[in-house]
Design a protein around this motif. Structure first.
Motif, PDB file in Angstrom:
ATOM      1  N   GLU A  73      -1.369   1.988   7.561  1.00 48.00           N
ATOM      2  CA  GLU A  73      -0.210   0.936   7.052  1.00 48.00           C
ATOM      3  C   GLU A  73      -1.102   0.167   5.712  1.00 48.00           C
ATOM      4  O   GLU A  73      -0.567  -0.866   5.342  1.00 48.00           O
ATOM      5  CB  GLU A  73       0.127  -0.221   7.951  1.00 48.00           C
ATOM      6  CG  GLU A  73       1.062   0.223   9.106  1.00 48.00           C
ATOM      7  CD  GLU A  73       2.483   0.332   8.528  1.00 48.00           C
ATOM      8  OE1 GLU A  73       2.517   0.000   7.348  1.00 48.00           O
ATOM      9  OE2 GLU A  73       3.350   0.478   9.358  1.00 48.00           O
ATOM     10  N   ASN A  74      -2.084   0.366   5.492  1.00 43.43           N
ATOM     11  CA  ASN A  74      -3.213  -0.024   4.392  1.00 43.43           C
ATOM     12  C   ASN A  74      -3.413  -1.377   5.056  1.00 43.43           C
ATOM     13  O   ASN A  74      -3.445  -2.335   4.109  1.00 43.43           O
ATOM     14  CB  ASN A  74      -2.577  -0.110   3.138  1.00 43.43           C
ATOM     15  CG  ASN A  74      -2.659   1.422   2.367  1.00 43.43           C
ATOM     16  OD1 ASN A  74      -3.632   2.094   2.781  1.00 43.43           O
ATOM     17  ND2 ASN A  74      -1.718   1.382   1.594  1.00 43.43           N
ATOM     18  N   PRO A  85       5.175   4.091   8.937  1.00 45.16           N
ATOM     19  CA  PRO A  85       4.378   3.979   7.828  1.00 45.16           C
ATOM     20  C   PRO A  85       4.457   5.241   6.815  1.00 45.16           C
ATOM     21  O   PRO A  85       4.070   5.113   5.887  1.00 45.16           O
ATOM     22  CB  PRO A  85       3.163   4.008   8.447  1.00 45.16           C
ATOM     23  CG  PRO A  85       2.944   4.378   9.613  1.00 45.16           C
ATOM     24  CD  PRO A  85       4.443   3.852  10.342  1.00 45.16           C
ATOM     25  N   ARG A 133       5.532   1.040   3.624  1.00 47.96           N
ATOM     26  CA  ARG A 133       4.503   0.305   4.305  1.00 47.96           C
ATOM     27  C   ARG A 133       4.559  -1.149   3.666  1.00 47.96           C
ATOM     28  O   ARG A 133       4.109  -1.573   2.636  1.00 47.96           O
ATOM     29  CB  ARG A 133       3.204   0.956   3.710  1.00 47.96           C
ATOM     30  CG  ARG A 133       2.871   2.380   4.470  1.00 47.96           C
ATOM     31  CD  ARG A 133       1.888   3.313   3.675  1.00 47.96           C
ATOM     32  NE  ARG A 133       2.315   3.433   2.183  1.00 47.96           N
ATOM     33  CZ  ARG A 133       3.085   4.532   2.046  1.00 47.96           C
ATOM     34  NH1 ARG A 133       3.486   5.105   3.079  1.00 47.96           N
ATOM     35  NH2 ARG A 133       3.406   4.833   0.776  1.00 47.96           N
ATOM     36  N   GLU A 187       2.252  -3.386   1.571  1.00 46.17           N
ATOM     37  CA  GLU A 187       2.103  -3.136   0.068  1.00 46.17           C
ATOM     38  C   GLU A 187       3.090  -3.738  -0.513  1.00 46.17           C
ATOM     39  O   GLU A 187       3.294  -3.895  -1.727  1.00 46.17           O
ATOM     40  CB  GLU A 187       2.259  -1.239  -0.139  1.00 46.17           C
ATOM     41  CG  GLU A 187       1.257  -0.557   0.278  1.00 46.17           C
ATOM     42  CD  GLU A 187       1.319   0.818   0.234  1.00 46.17           C
ATOM     43  OE1 GLU A 187       2.437   1.263  -0.192  1.00 46.17           O
ATOM     44  OE2 GLU A 187       0.563   1.692   0.629  1.00 46.17           O
TER      45      GLU A 187
END
Length: 381
Positions: free
Chosen positions: A69-70, A183, A187, A190
């Motif tokens: 998912e950063n 994801p 996501r 972002e």
């Protein structure tokens, strides 16, 4: 190559590149310990104290989720509901929440009870007019703006970037239930979200054999620390075996989600304008109300969830579900098997779900088998 250089598919498939240092095993072990030994100086140099707060098996699943998912950090929970309610449990009397009319029904009902009991303001905006949320957000008072996209079971798509700007402009945080998208497809961090929630029972595990939830934070700030304390204090943790099964499921996440998305897109297109179907609700159709938003924030597919509104009303919808032979009649979603549910009767009085709607979780079976099953069920009308 370093892990930082690897693609999400590789990180997931290899469980973050795990190889056991002692044995060379490529499958992570299950750490069943509930307590951990102190060093002679009474410290915990290895970082583990008690499994109600941390466990090595949790940690690997959480690290992978944060990467997918950063996010800056992730926490896994004993159930999707545990993960969903944890952010709200950090609120104080006088705080305010904004949420959509169409969202996970159990969470909506919990929010109504919780906010009333604790003196927290709660307003719902119409998902068909998402800009109406701007009139509900109160600067300095609204603490959480919650959205679900695509929203179960009508699959409305809400613009994450727009809601992030709205929330941040009022000093609030945006939380996104991204269970249906995963994801692999969206996501939210972002796009400006502060917190992402998943019912890990669904696509993340993907095999209908684990109950769990997950939160992923954009920033490891003080609020994230409060959420972590809520999990620890209320014992909202998974068991180690369930955490291991979740990690095992995520190793095939990209393959499963992409196949389910392909099947769902083909089914939506096949039954669009079918004489026995009033409408197909799927973000991948250009006719869907959320299609333009979906194009901006969904990648490589539009997910495995769709709904069919059956011509003939509730009785016809129930009859179609009763005559399906391959697709199982069951609650939940995101598994490898296809499921159907007459959602209005499950949610009961006050539901916004039309009574002619069947919700489908499309799995990874042969596409022809699924289409044939739906056709023969519709032919019973």
């Amino acid at each position: 190559m370093r892990n930082n250089d690897l693609k999400p598919e590789t990180l997931a498939a290899q469980a973050m590149g795990y190889v056991d240092e002692t044995t060379g095993a490529v499958t992570p072990p299950i750490h069943l310990a509930t307590t951990y030994e102190r060093a002679p100086d009474n410290s915990y140099p290895k970082g583990y104290v008690y499994t109600r707060s941390e466990n090595p098996t949790y940690g690997l699943a959480e690290d992978l989720l944060a990467r997918l998912e950063n996010g800056a950090g992730a926490l896994i929970f004993s159930a999707g509901m545990s993960a969903a309610v944890a952010p709200f449990m950090t609120l104080r009397p006088g705080d305010h929440v904004v949420a959509p009319t169409v969202m996970y029904w159990a969470l909506r009902n919990w929010l109504l009870d919780f906010t009333a009991q604790w003196g927290i303001g709660l307003d719902f905006f119409d998902v068909n007019e998402p800009e109406s949320a701007a009139d509900l957000v109160q600067e300095g008072k609204t603490k959480i703006v919650w959205i679900e996209t695509p929203a179960n079971p009508l699959w409305d798509c809400l613009d994450i970037a727009w809601f992030a700007q709205l929330a941040h402009g009022a000093g609030a945080r945006l939380c996104v239930d991204s269970t249906a998208a995963t994801p692999v497809i969206t996501r939210p961090i972002e796009h400006g979200a502060d917190l992402v929630m998943h019912s890990a029972t669904k696509y993340l595990n993907g095999h209908s054999d684990v109950l769990g939830g997950a939160l992923i934070a954009a920033k490891a700030d003080d609020w994230w620390g409060e959420i972590r304390r809520v999990r620890t204090d209320h014992g909202m943790v998974m068991g180690p075996f369930e955490a291991w099964l979740l990690l095992r499921g995520m190793r095939t996440l990209h393959l499963r989600v992409r196949k389910a998305s392909e099947n769902a897109q083909a089914i939506a297109e096949h039954f669009h304008n079918h004489p026995k179907i009033g409408s197909v609700l799927y973000p991948g159709l250009p006719t869907h109300i959320g299609h333009d938003v979906a194009l901006r924030q969904m990648e490589g597919g539009f997910g495995g969830m769709l709904s069919l509104r059956i011509a003939g009303g509730e009785a016809a919808a129930v009859k179609v579900a009763a005559n399906l032979e391959v697709i199982h009649r069951a609650t939940s979603l995101g598994g490898v098997e296809s499921l159907v549910e007459h959602r209005a009767s499950i949610e009961g009085k006050g539901t916004p779900v039309p009574d002619d709607l069947l919700r489908f979780s499309i799995g990874i079976e042969d596409l022809g088998d699924l289409i044939q099953d739906l056709e023969q069920a519709l032919n019973t009308l």
